[in-house]
Design a protein around this motif. Structure first.
Motif, PDB file in Angstrom:
ATOM      1  N   PRO A  49       0.797  -1.227   0.000  1.00 19.92           N
ATOM      2  CA  PRO A  49       0.000   0.000   0.000  1.00 19.92           C
ATOM      3  C   PRO A  49       0.829   1.276   0.000  1.00 19.92           C
ATOM      4  CG  PRO A  49      -0.697  -1.487   1.769  1.00 19.92           C
ATOM      5  CD  PRO A  49       0.524  -2.081   1.155  1.00 19.92           C
ATOM      6  N   VAL A  50       2.056   1.212   0.541  1.00 17.16           N
ATOM      7  CA  VAL A  50       2.827   2.444   0.674  1.00 17.16           C
ATOM      8  C   VAL A  50       3.638   2.732  -0.581  1.00 17.16           C
ATOM      9  CG1 VAL A  50       5.029   1.653   1.638  1.00 17.16           C
ATOM     10  CG2 VAL A  50       4.014   3.769   2.471  1.00 17.16           C
ATOM     11  N   LEU A  51       3.743   1.739  -1.470  1.00 11.24           N
ATOM     12  CA  LEU A  51       4.574   1.930  -2.661  1.00 11.24           C
ATOM     13  C   LEU A  51       4.021   3.022  -3.571  1.00 11.24           C
ATOM     14  CD1 LEU A  51       5.717  -1.648  -3.712  1.00 11.24           C
ATOM     15  CD2 LEU A  51       6.994   0.179  -2.598  1.00 11.24           C
ATOM     16  N   TRP A  52       2.706   3.028  -3.749  1.00 14.36           N
ATOM     17  CA  TRP A  52       2.089   3.992  -4.668  1.00 14.36           C
ATOM     18  C   TRP A  52       2.240   5.432  -4.178  1.00 14.36           C
ATOM     19  CZ3 TRP A  52      -0.487   6.411  -8.436  1.00 14.36           C
ATOM     20  CH2 TRP A  52      -1.564   7.226  -8.139  1.00 14.36           C
ATOM     21  N   PRO A  53       1.860   5.743  -2.917  1.00  9.39           N
ATOM     22  CA  PRO A  53       2.111   7.127  -2.477  1.00  9.39           C
ATOM     23  C   PRO A  53       3.592   7.482  -2.472  1.00  9.39           C
ATOM     24  CG  PRO A  53       1.179   5.812  -0.673  1.00  9.39           C
ATOM     25  CD  PRO A  53       1.091   4.981  -1.905  1.00  9.39           C
ATOM     26  N   ALA A  54       4.454   6.505  -2.126  1.00  9.78           N
ATOM     27  CA  ALA A  54       5.892   6.780  -2.124  1.00  9.78           C
ATOM     28  C   ALA A  54       6.349   7.155  -3.525  1.00  9.78           C
ATOM     29  CB  ALA A  54       6.661   5.565  -1.618  1.00  9.78           C
ATOM     30  N   ALA A  55       5.901   6.381  -4.543  1.00 10.28           N
ATOM     31  CA  ALA A  55       6.307   6.663  -5.921  1.00 10.28           C
ATOM     32  C   ALA A  55       5.816   8.040  -6.349  1.00 10.28           C
ATOM     33  CB  ALA A  55       5.755   5.586  -6.850  1.00 10.28           C
ATOM     34  N   MET A  56       4.558   8.369  -6.019  1.00  2.71           N
ATOM     35  CA  MET A  56       3.996   9.657  -6.430  1.00  2.71           C
ATOM     36  C   MET A  56       4.767  10.819  -5.795  1.00  2.71           C
ATOM     37  SD  MET A  56       1.449   9.399  -8.528  1.00  2.71           S
ATOM     38  CE  MET A  56       0.383  10.835  -8.398  1.00  2.71           C
ATOM     39  N   LEU A  57       5.022  10.711  -4.488  1.00  2.00           N
ATOM     40  CA  LEU A  57       5.698  11.810  -3.798  1.00  2.00           C
ATOM     41  C   LEU A  57       7.143  11.950  -4.271  1.00  2.00           C
ATOM     42  CD1 LEU A  57       4.274  11.473  -0.178  1.00  2.00           C
ATOM     43  CD2 LEU A  57       3.951  13.372  -1.757  1.00  2.00           C
ATOM     44  N   LEU A  58       7.810  10.816  -4.498  1.00  2.00           N
ATOM     45  CA  LEU A  58       9.197  10.903  -4.955  1.00  2.00           C
ATOM     46  C   LEU A  58       9.266  11.493  -6.355  1.00  2.00           C
ATOM     47  CD1 LEU A  58      10.786   7.593  -3.626  1.00  2.00           C
ATOM     48  CD2 LEU A  58      11.104   9.918  -2.791  1.00  2.00           C
ATOM     49  N   LEU A  59       8.415  10.963  -7.256  1.00  2.00           N
ATOM     50  CA  LEU A  59       8.484  11.397  -8.656  1.00  2.00           C
ATOM     51  C   LEU A  59       8.052  12.851  -8.818  1.00  2.00           C
ATOM     52  CD1 LEU A  59       8.977  10.769 -11.608  1.00  2.00           C
ATOM     53  CD2 LEU A  59       6.644   9.879 -11.758  1.00  2.00           C
ATOM     54  N   PHE A  60       6.961  13.241  -8.145  1.00  2.00           N
ATOM     55  CA  PHE A  60       6.396  14.558  -8.418  1.00  2.00           C
ATOM     56  C   PHE A  60       6.722  15.612  -7.374  1.00  2.00           C
ATOM     57  CE2 PHE A  60       3.437  11.737 -10.769  1.00  2.00           C
ATOM     58  CZ  PHE A  60       3.806  12.160 -12.035  1.00  2.00           C
ATOM     59  N   PHE A  61       7.446  15.235  -6.309  1.00  2.00           N
ATOM     60  CA  PHE A  61       7.825  16.266  -5.338  1.00  2.00           C
ATOM     61  C   PHE A  61       9.335  16.308  -5.122  1.00  2.00           C
ATOM     62  CE2 PHE A  61       8.008  18.114  -0.979  1.00  2.00           C
ATOM     63  CZ  PHE A  61       7.516  19.345  -1.333  1.00  2.00           C
ATOM     64  N   VAL A  62       9.949  15.144  -4.884  1.00  2.00           N
ATOM     65  CA  VAL A  62      11.388  15.137  -4.628  1.00  2.00           C
ATOM     66  C   VAL A  62      12.166  15.385  -5.918  1.00  2.00           C
ATOM     67  CG1 VAL A  62      13.311  13.774  -3.773  1.00  2.00           C
ATOM     68  CG2 VAL A  62      11.098  13.618  -2.645  1.00  2.00           C
ATOM     69  N   VAL A  63      11.761  14.701  -7.018  1.00  2.00           N
ATOM     70  CA  VAL A  63      12.473  14.891  -8.283  1.00  2.00           C
ATOM     71  C   VAL A  63      12.399  16.345  -8.766  1.00  2.00           C
ATOM     72  CG1 VAL A  63      12.506  14.221 -10.726  1.00  2.00           C
ATOM     73  CG2 VAL A  63      12.339  12.466  -8.965  1.00  2.00           C
ATOM     74  N   PRO A  64      11.205  16.991  -8.764  1.00  2.00           N
ATOM     75  CA  PRO A  64      11.182  18.406  -9.153  1.00  2.00           C
ATOM     76  C   PRO A  64      12.138  19.273  -8.333  1.00  2.00           C
ATOM     77  CG  PRO A  64       8.960  17.575  -9.082  1.00  2.00           C
ATOM     78  CD  PRO A  64       9.839  16.470  -8.573  1.00  2.00           C
ATOM     79  N   PHE A  65      12.229  18.995  -7.015  1.00  2.00           N
ATOM     80  CA  PHE A  65      13.152  19.781  -6.199  1.00  2.00           C
ATOM     81  C   PHE A  65      14.597  19.517  -6.615  1.00  2.00           C
ATOM     82  CE2 PHE A  65      11.621  22.539  -3.030  1.00  2.00           C
ATOM     83  CZ  PHE A  65      10.288  22.229  -2.897  1.00  2.00           C
ATOM     84  N   GLY A  66      14.894  18.251  -6.927  1.00  2.00           N
ATOM     85  CA  GLY A  66      16.240  17.910  -7.385  1.00  2.00           C
ATOM     86  C   GLY A  66      16.593  18.662  -8.654  1.00  2.00           C
ATOM     87  N   ILE A  67      15.640  18.662  -9.614  1.00  2.00           N
ATOM     88  CA  ILE A  67      15.902  19.355 -10.883  1.00  2.00           C
ATOM     89  C   ILE A  67      16.075  20.857 -10.633  1.00  2.00           C
ATOM     90  CG2 ILE A  67      15.031  19.847 -13.189  1.00  2.00           C
ATOM     91  CD1 ILE A  67      13.448  17.286 -13.079  1.00  2.00           C
TER      92      ILE A  67
END
Lengths: 264, 285
Positions: B14-32
Motif C-alpha cells: 500500500p505504501v509503494l504507490w504514495p511513495a512513488a507519487m511523492l518521490l516522482l512529483f515532489f522530490v524529483v522536481p526539487f532535485g531538478i
C-alpha cells in the motif's frame, strides 16, 4: 460587561473580515461595466455572463475539472499513506508523511517553480494533466492530515475484538476501518477541492498560458481592465466554500477536525 | 494485526504507490530545481547545463538585498499585527459553546480558502476611488473628495493581514481550545479581572504555541506573491514576486531557482525552529 466587550471585539473582527466581501458583493450587481459601490442600476446580468460568456465558462470548466480530479488523486495518494503510517511504525513511513506535509508549509512559489522546471523537462508543460497532478501533490497534505486524525480516533480495542472474532486484515479494513474514516475521507476531499479551485501560482506556472483557470482569468483581467464578472466569481467562490464547509460542519465534527479535543 | 512492523512485500504494497507519487512529483522536481540553480544562463531566455555559482553570487546585488529586506520587514510586521488580533480573537472563540463556534469556523475557513487573486481584487476595490471606503470618509466630510488608497504600502500591509488572519486563527485554535478551562477559572476566583487573566495567565501559559504561530505566519506571509502586485508598487515586490517574475517574464530560470532554493532553506530553518520550540514545550510537560 466582559461578555459585552468580548462580543464587541469579535463582532468588529468579523466585520473587518466581511467588509471586502460585502463591497465585492455590491460591486457584482452593477448594471454597467463599472465597479461602483453602492452599485448603479442594480442588475444580475454579470451573474448570467459568468455562465454564458464563452471565455468565463471555459475558465470555470477548467477549474472544476482540475479541482474534482486533483482532489480525487490527492485522496488516492493520501489514504494508503495515512493508513500505513497508522498501521505500522516505520522510519520511512514517517519520512513519507513528512514529505506529504511539506508542500503546504513552504512558500507556494517554491513548489510551483519546482513543478515548472519538472514539467518542462518532462515535456508536459502546458497540459491540463500536469496541472491536475501538480495540484494533487500540492494539496495532498489536507486529506493526509484529516484521514490521519480519523484513524487516530479509532479505538484500537474495536480492531482487536474484530481480530479475536476471526476477521483477517482485509476484512478488518473493509468492515471496521473504512466505515469509521469515511467522514474524514469526504472532508479531506472537500478541503483539497475548495483550495484547488482557488489556487493560482501552481496552476499559473504549470500551464498558465494554455489552461486558464478562474483565478488566472481574474488576474489576467485585473491587468486589462476590471469587469464586474470578477466580483461575481468572488461571490460564487465565497458562497461555495461556505456551503461546503457548512456541510462538513453539519455532518461531521468541525471543531475536532480543526484540532479541538473530542467531545467528552 | 497487532504487529507494528510490516512483514514481506504484500504488507508494504500500500505504501509503494504514495511513495512513488511523492518521490516522482515532489522530490524529483526539487532535485531538478536545485540542479538548474547551478546552470548557466545564456542570452535569450535559455540556459545550459553547467556548474557555477553565478546565480547565487547575484544575491550580493543591492537589488536582491533590497527585495529580501523588504520581504522580511513586511512579513514580520504583518505577522505581529495578525497575532495581536488573532490570539485574543481565537481565545474568545474557544470560550464559546462548541455549537456557537461552528459558524465562526465555517466563516474563517471560507475566507482562508479564498484565492489571493480574489482577496487582492476585493481589497483594491475596497480601497479604490469609485467603490471604496474613502467615499464614506469623504461623505462624512473628513477629506474633501474620494481618493484611491491603493497601491500603497498600507494597502499591501492590510491585504497581508487579511490573508494571514484566518490561517493564524486555525494555527492557534488547537492549543487554545485544549487549554484547561480551570486555569482561567482559578485566576478569576483569585480575583483577577478578565483582561489581567488574559495577559498575565493565558499569554504566559501559551507562549510556546504563540511564538510557533508567529513564525508560521511569518513564513506564510513570505509566500504572498499576488498581493504585492495588486496592492503594492514595484518597490513593494517581495521575493516571491521576483521569483515568479524571473521565471516567467525575464526567462531566467537559473536565477529564479537559486532564489527559490534560498527561500526554501530560509523557511525550513524557521519551521525547524518552531519544531524545536514545540519539542521543548512537550518535554516541559
Amino acid at each position: 460587561m466582559s461578555r459585552l466587550l468580548r462580543n464587541l471585539f469579535m463582532g468588529l473582527v468579523v466585520l473587518f473580515m466581511a467588509l471586502p466581501l460585502l463591497v465585492v458583493a455590491g460591486v457584482s450587481l452593477n448594471g454597467g461595466q463599472q465597479l461602483r459601490f453602492p452599485p448603479r442600476d442594480p442588475s444580475p446580468r454579470w451573474y448570467a455572463e459568468l455562465f454564458t460568456a464563452e471565455d468565463w465558462l471555459n475558465a470555470l470548466a477548467n477549474s472544476l475539472i482540475i479541482a474534482t480530479s486533483s482532489a480525487a488523486l490527492a485522496l488516492a495518494v493520501a489514504f494508503p499513506l495515512a493508513w500505513f503510517v497508522w498501521r505500522y511504525r516505520t522510519g520511512y513511513g514517517r519520512l513519507l508523511y513528512g514529505l506529504g506535509i511539506a508542500p503546504f508549509t513552504l512558500p507556494p512559489v517554491i513548489t510551483a517553480l519546482g513543478f515548472l522546471v519538472f514539467w518542462t523537462v518532462a515535456g508536459w508543460h502546458g497540459s491540463i494533466l500536469a496541472t491536475i497532478v501538480s495540484h494533487a501533490i500540492f494539496f495532498v497534505t489536507l486529506p493526509l492530515v484529516t484521514i490521519s486524525l480519523g484513524l487516530a480516533a479509532i479505538d484500537r480495542q474495536v480492531i482487536e475484538v474484530a481480530i479475536t472474532m476471526g476477521a483477517d486484515e482485509p476484512t478488518v479494513f473493509r468492515t471496521v476501518v473504512l466505515p469509521l474514516v469515511r467522514p474524514y475521507l469526504i472532508s479531506g476531499y472537500a478541503f483539497a477541492f475548495v483550495l484547488s479551485l482557488n489556487e493560482y501560482i501552481v496552476a499559473y506556472m504549470v500551464a498558465g498560458f494554455t489552461v486558464e483557470t478562474l483565478p488566472i482569468k481574474i488576474f489576467n483581467s485585473l491587468r486589462y481592465g476590471y469587469t464586474p464578472v470578477m466580483a461575481v466569481v468572488a461571490v460564487v467562490f465565497v458562497l461555495l466554500a461556505a456551503l461546503i464547509f457548512g456541510l462538513i460542519a453539519r455532518f461531521g465534527d468541525l471543531p475536532r477536525l480543526l484540532g479541538a479535543w473530542s467531545k467528552e | 494485526m497487532t504487529d507494528r512492523r510490516p512483514r514481506g512485500l504484500p504488507a508494504r504494497l500500500p505504501v509503494l504507490w504514495p511513495a512513488a507519487m511523492l518521490l516522482l512529483f515532489f522530490v524529483v522536481p526539487f532535485g531538478i530545481m536545485l540542479a538548474v540553480s547551478f546552470f548557466h544562463q545564456v542570452e535569450g531566455g535559455f540556459y545550459e547545463p553547467g556548474f557555477e555559482l553565478a546565480n547565487y553570487a547575484r544575491f550580493l546585488d543591492p537589488f536582491f538585498g533590497r527585495a529580501l529586506l523588504f520581504s522580511l520587514w513586511i512579513s514580520v510586521l504583518a505577522a505581529v499585527i495578525v497575532i495581536a488580533v488573532a490570539f485574543p480573537f481565537t481565545y474568545c472563540l474557544t470560550r464559546l459553546r462548541r455549537s456557537a463556534q461552528v459558524p465562526f469556523l465555517v466563516f474563517v475557513l471560507a475566507v482562508l480558502s479564498l484565492s489571493e487573486v480574489i482577496i487582492g481584487f476585493a481589497w483594491s476595490t475596497l480601497l479604490s476611488r469609485t467603490a471604496g471606503l474613502s467615499n464614506l470618509v469623504a461623505w462624512a466630510s473628513l477629506i474633501p473628495r474620494a481618493q484611491a488608497w491603493t497601491p500603497s504600502f498600507g494597502a499591501l500591509l492590510m491585504g497581508l493581514c487579511y490573508l494571514g488572519f484566518p490561517y493564524t486563527v486555525l494555527i492557534l485554535y488547537p492549543p487554545l481550545s485544549r487549554l484547561d478551562p480551570e486555569i482561567p477559572e482559578a485566576s478569576r476566583t483569585l480575583g483577577a479581572s478578565p483582561l489581567r487573566t488574559f495577559f498575565l495567565v493565558i499569554v504566559p501559559v501559551l507562549r510556546g504555541p504563540l511564538l510557533g504561530a508567529l513564525i508560521m505566519v511569518f513564513v506564510f506571509n513570505l509566500g504572498a506573491y499576488l498581493l504585492p502586485q495588486v496592492l503594492g508598487r514595484p518597490q513593494h515586490w517581495t521575493l516571491s514576486v521576483h521569483i515568479t517574475d524571473q521565471a516567467v517574464f525575464q526567462s531566467n530560470l537559473p536565477f529564479a531557482a537559486a532564489m527559490a532554493i534560498f527561500l526554501m532553506l530560509f523557511s525550513l530553518a524557521f519551521i525547524g525552529l518552531t519544531m524545536v520550540l514545540g519539542g521543548r514545550q512537550e518535554a516541559a510537560r
